[in-house]
Scaffold this motif. Structure first.
Motif, short mmCIF file in Angstrom:
data_model
loop_
_atom_site.label_atom_id
_atom_site.label_comp_id
_atom_site.label_asym_id
_atom_site.label_seq_id
_atom_site.Cartn_x
_atom_site.Cartn_y
_atom_site.Cartn_z
N GLY A 5 -9.09 -29.99 20.53
CA GLY A 5 -9.70 -28.78 20.79
C GLY A 5 -9.24 -27.69 20.51
O GLY A 5 -8.17 -27.24 21.05
N TRP A 6 -9.78 -26.68 19.70
CA TRP A 6 -9.39 -25.40 19.56
C TRP A 6 -10.37 -24.46 20.09
O TRP A 6 -11.66 -24.60 20.08
N LEU A 7 -9.81 -23.27 20.36
CA LEU A 7 -10.67 -22.15 20.86
C LEU A 7 -10.00 -21.00 20.35
O LEU A 7 -8.95 -20.73 19.92
N LEU A 8 -11.13 -20.14 19.69
CA LEU A 8 -11.07 -18.72 19.20
C LEU A 8 -10.95 -17.83 20.39
O LEU A 8 -11.87 -18.12 21.43
N GLN A 9 -10.06 -17.02 20.61
CA GLN A 9 -10.16 -15.86 21.79
C GLN A 9 -9.81 -14.36 21.07
O GLN A 9 -9.20 -14.27 20.39
N GLU A 10 -10.94 -13.57 21.50
CA GLU A 10 -11.17 -12.43 20.93
C GLU A 10 -10.02 -11.40 21.64
O GLU A 10 -10.20 -11.43 22.92
N ILE A 11 -9.29 -10.83 20.70
CA ILE A 11 -8.31 -9.78 21.46
C ILE A 11 -8.33 -8.58 20.66
O ILE A 11 -7.81 -8.66 19.33
N LYS A 12 -8.60 -7.37 20.97
CA LYS A 12 -8.50 -6.03 19.91
C LYS A 12 -7.50 -5.40 20.41
O LYS A 12 -6.55 -4.85 19.56
N THR A 13 -7.11 -5.21 21.80
CA THR A 13 -6.11 -4.44 22.33
C THR A 13 -5.34 -5.20 23.29
O THR A 13 -5.88 -5.71 24.28
N ARG A 14 -4.14 -5.25 22.87
CA ARG A 14 -3.16 -6.28 23.90
C ARG A 14 -2.84 -5.53 25.09
O ARG A 14 -2.72 -4.28 25.32
N LEU A 15 -2.74 -6.23 26.10
CA LEU A 15 -2.35 -6.04 27.51
C LEU A 15 -0.68 -5.20 27.22
O LEU A 15 -0.08 -5.80 26.44
N PRO A 16 -0.41 -4.39 27.97
CA PRO A 16 0.90 -3.76 27.89
C PRO A 16 1.98 -4.62 28.16
O PRO A 16 1.81 -5.81 28.97
N GLY A 17 3.00 -4.64 27.21
CA GLY A 17 4.18 -5.62 27.59
C GLY A 17 4.17 -7.06 26.29
O GLY A 17 4.85 -7.53 26.26
N ARG A 18 3.19 -6.93 25.75
CA ARG A 18 2.63 -7.94 24.76
C ARG A 18 3.01 -7.47 23.55
O ARG A 18 2.90 -7.74 22.51
#
Length: 166
Positions: free
Chosen positions: A153-166
């Motif tokens: 099982g694979w998941l796509l996860q949407e991330i446009k802006t990373r949290l600080p520290g990433r």
């Protein structure tokens, strides 16, 4: 007999591991049919990094998703995990709708976008899933799911802006 095949595509590579760093660079995925899995992941547009067969009981195939620093490997003699037993393998994407459409265009059965009732990461399986992307397409909150031919099982996860520290 040894068979070695490696990508002729150029890659930017990554800098050497520095003291104190610990990098996740390879995940071993359990599959039942190496060639079928190889064809599936190549069909997704993943770069073939290597296909090495040392003998009849040992073969390593490595592929890397576009833009990823982490690869997957599978083959013969690599893991005792049952084929198809992995779930929650995650691919971060900028636009979940675009990534989902791309996979569908490649013949992959992908779920509709969903988000979790908690508003944070998703529960195991289908528990807590709400239809549609996270409100406002909030970063880290929208998912879509698909499986490889073995059921990993694979998941796509949407991330446009990373949290600080990433």
């Amino acid at each position: 007999m040894s068979r070695v095949q490696a990508s002729s595509e150029s890659s930017t590579g990554s800098p050497p591991v520095k003291p104190g760093e610990v990098r996740l660079e390879v995940v071993v995925v359990p599959v039942s049919d190496v060639d079928r899995a190889k064809n599936f992941y190549e069909m997704l547009g993943w770069r073939l990094d290597a296909d090495v067969a040392v003998d009849d009981g040992y073969r390593v195939v490595q592929l890397t998703p576009p833009g990823s620093a982490c690869s997957i490997i599978f083959g013969v003699g690599l893991t005792s995990a049952p084929p198809g037993s992995f779930e929650g393998l995650q691919l971060s994407v900028y636009d979940i709708d675009e990534a989902r459409a791309d996979l569908i265009g490649r013949g992959v059965d992908v779920s509709e976008p969903f988000h979790d009732e908690t508003g944070i990461f998703h529960h195991a399986g289908r528990k807590g899933r709400l239809s549609g992307p996270a409100p406002g397409h909030a970063d880290y909150g929208s998912f879509a799911a698909f499986n490889d031919p073995d059921g990993n099982g694979w998941l796509l996860q949407e991330i446009k802006t990373r949290l600080p520290g990433r």
